[in-house]
Structures are given as C-alpha cells and as structure tokens.
Scaffold this active site. Sequence first.
Site, PDB file in Angstrom:
ATOM      1  CG  ASP A 128      -2.333  -0.300   0.937  1.00  0.00           C
ATOM      2  OD1 ASP A 128      -2.584  -0.903  -0.111  1.00  0.00           O
ATOM      3  OD2 ASP A 128      -3.200   0.049   1.744  1.00  0.00           O
ATOM      4  CB  ILE A 285     -12.146  10.740  -7.111  1.00  0.00           C
ATOM      5  CG1 ILE A 285     -11.244  11.376  -8.160  1.00  0.00           C
ATOM      6  CG2 ILE A 285     -12.610   9.379  -7.566  1.00  0.00           C
ATOM      7  CD1 ILE A 285     -11.906  11.609  -9.490  1.00  0.00           C
TER       8      ILE A 285
END
Length: 351
Positions: A128, A285
């Site tokens: 990640d 977004i």
Amino acid sequence: MATGEAIAEGICERIGLKNSSMVYKSQGKKEKISCDMPTHKEAIDIVLKTLQDLKIGVVKSIDEIDAVGHRVVHGGEKFDKAVLVDRDVLNSIEELSSLGPLHNPANLLGIEVCMELMPGKPNVAVFDTAFHQTMGEEAFMYALPHEDYSELKVRKYGFHGTSHKYIAKVASVSAVRGGKCVDTSMGLTPLQGLMMGTRCGELDPSAVLYIMGKRGLSASEMDIRMNKQSGFLRIFGESSDCRDIEDGIKAGNQKAILAYDMFCHKVKHYVEAYAAIMGGVDAGIGENGPEIREAVCKGLEFLGVEFDREKNVQRKSGIQLLSTESSKVRVYKIPTNEEYMIAEDAYRPVK
C-alpha cells in the site's frame, strides 16, 4: 491477464464478527455464502474451496492458479514496488507490523496460509505504501529531531496506494499529480488522517499523553485504544460497519449522525488543503454513497465546484460525471479496482 477480465470475484465480510459471509460472483451469477470466519485463515480456506467448487467454481484445482497477489499495508521505505515473497520479505513484513498493527499481521497470515495450502506457487506482495514513495521530503518529513527519521524511519508513508494507483490512470485524485503522489493524509501508520472503522484518525499528541496519564494506560494499551477501540465504533457505539451507521442515520440515531458528520468534515478539510498544494483541482473523486459525496462537495463552490444532485443519485456502473457541464472542477465517481492492480503487479514478476 491479456484482457483484464475477472472470471470470478468476491469478498469475505465481517471476519471475526457475527454474521460473517462471503459474496461470490462468477459467470454472471452472484451468491452470498454465510459461514463462520473467526480468522483470516478460515476465510482463505473458504475462498479456495469455492473457486474449486464443481457447480460455481472457475478452476478444477489449485494447479490452475499460477500465482497469488497479496495486498500488504505497510512496506516502509524498503519496498517501492511489488516483490516476489521469500523468507526475507516475510521477515520484513513482520518487522513492519509495529507500523501496521491492524493489517500487516493479517496480511502475513494470508501469505503464509496460501503458501501452506498451495505449496510451490509464487506469492507476490503488493504494498500500500509503495505508490507514495514519490513524495518529497517536504511532504513526508515530521518536524521531530532528525535522528527520529534517520535512525527510526519515523515519517509519513501514506496508504491505500494500490487504489490511488488505479484511479490515477483515469484522473488525478487527492494530492496526485501526473500519476505520482505529492501528499497524502495517512502518516507513519494508517492511524493518521481520517477516522475509520476502529481508528481515531489524527489528533493532538497532547491528547494522547493526557488520556494515558488520567487513565493510567501503558503505551501498548493506548495504541490498542487508538487503533482498535476508537473511530466509528466508539463514536456510534454500536458497530464499526458503515452500513450499520447508515441505518442508524435513517433511524435518527444522533451518534450515527455525529460519526457521519465528523467523517465528512475531515474529508472536506483534505480536499481543500490539497487543492492549495496542487494549485487547483483536476477532479474530485468519490466512490462512497451519494449522501457522503454531496456532503463533501457542499461548500466547495469557491473552488469552482458545481455539483449536480440529480446525477449523484443515479445508480450507474463505471465512471460517472457528478458535476454540471459548466463546473470549473470536474467531479467524478470512479470505482476503484484494487484487485486488478494487485493481479497486474503479481503478473509482472512471474510471467
């Protein structure tokens, strides 16, 4: 991998909680399989058995599986890309568990279980934190004594990089410029930034010391309190699951409403901050529910956001424009696809 098409997909939900289940999709059909999953080991075992099921499976045996990609939350500064798993990688993931206490141990367990159940199959760790390794020192450094960084590697690392990497191929999001991370909300660990299911998110460090002193907590006890006994779980008080909070909001539960308002407020804070860092916004977004998308965009008109409420409530798959045609800032809903990115990263070193 030639087409990027998923032949089966699914998710194991509520692992370690009551009413755990697996949602499984293949060949245009969707099934919900209720089963006990006290740990991730049982969950992975159920996944593998389902993939080989005579009626709904997609492989005859695990021999047809060429490799397994694993999301690993914390890779520190050591990993800036996906890597084939060996003993050194496993040791590194374990060493970094102190920085990712909620996830790295479970990620490690997932890898070890797959190595046990599918011996000889290549396993690839996809980190990640890797995407955020492009941040400059001015963004990732803390104003602590420099030896805390040089000796202990205390810095901002950032997380959810796999999702950011996918979305950045479609449009800039958060503080991402040209497909590279400029800044991110999470820090040394995923604890910094937004409040989450059981994590408190960022707070004044003095509050930590004050609570430890008043309650007589050790460092490890305070760590557990912030990572596993805070966030939505303790503000709402009934569950860490956002769906339960949404039900609570509909029922007029004031604690559910407070948890929701706190989350939206902080998301808006980061949108405004990163707009300043990047000198503007290409696209806002949001893949969350329509209520959260609207709440986050409300009040951002000064940035040039003109939000279309009618578009927002329409249920459409894929990328969806949520702003008006005259909006200076384009607001999109872009579903992420972390699974595809993990598969792609796993494919490269084993193809």
